[in-house]
Scaffold this motif. Structure first.
Motif, PDB file in Angstrom:
ATOM      1  N   UNK A 126     -14.857  -2.724   4.344  1.00 47.99           N
ATOM      2  CA  UNK A 126     -15.566  -2.722   5.628  1.00 47.99           C
ATOM      3  C   UNK A 126     -14.819  -3.578   6.642  1.00 47.99           C
ATOM      4  N   UNK A 127     -15.005  -3.243   7.905  1.00 45.55           N
ATOM      5  CA  UNK A 127     -14.317  -3.947   8.986  1.00 45.55           C
ATOM      6  C   UNK A 127     -14.914  -5.337   9.148  1.00 45.55           C
ATOM      7  N   UNK A 128     -14.103  -6.329   9.466  1.00 42.86           N
ATOM      8  CA  UNK A 128     -14.641  -7.680   9.687  1.00 42.86           C
ATOM      9  C   UNK A 128     -15.492  -7.710  10.956  1.00 42.86           C
ATOM     10  N   UNK A 129     -16.550  -8.497  10.928  1.00 41.32           N
ATOM     11  CA  UNK A 129     -17.458  -8.629  12.072  1.00 41.32           C
ATOM     12  C   UNK A 129     -16.880  -9.661  13.024  1.00 41.32           C
TER      13      UNK A 129
END
Length: 88
Positions: free
Chosen positions: A12-15
């Protein structure tokens, strides 16, 4: 086959957490009340700089000819018998 939990995806993409001043909602929350304060202070400045003079409304004041109809109407509304006596 192993199933992974919905929130544990390693790909998942970093926030990103931008600083607070970069969020538009912050400026809506701060800007509205700030605008009202500026408008209120502007109104106070206008009111202080343009004060209306106090009018002398004492009973012994002589009225000009153009004020007499209004003066008689006011007296008639307050006391109908007085307006008739003033007219004579």
């Amino acid at each position: 086959m192993a199933q992974s939990a919905p929130g544990n995806n390693a790909q998942s993409a970093p926030v990103s957490n931008p600083p607070w001043w970069r969020l538009p909602i912050v400026w809506l929350v701060i800007g509205g009340p700030a605008l009202v304060v500026v408008a209120g202070l502007t109104t106070v400045v206008i009111a202080v700089r343009n004060v209306d003079p106090v009018l002398d409304t004492s009973a012994g004041q002589v009225h000009s000819a153009k004020e007499l109809p209004a003066h008689k109407a006011r007296n008639h509304a307050a006391d109908p018998t007085r307006a008739v006596l003033d007219a004579n």
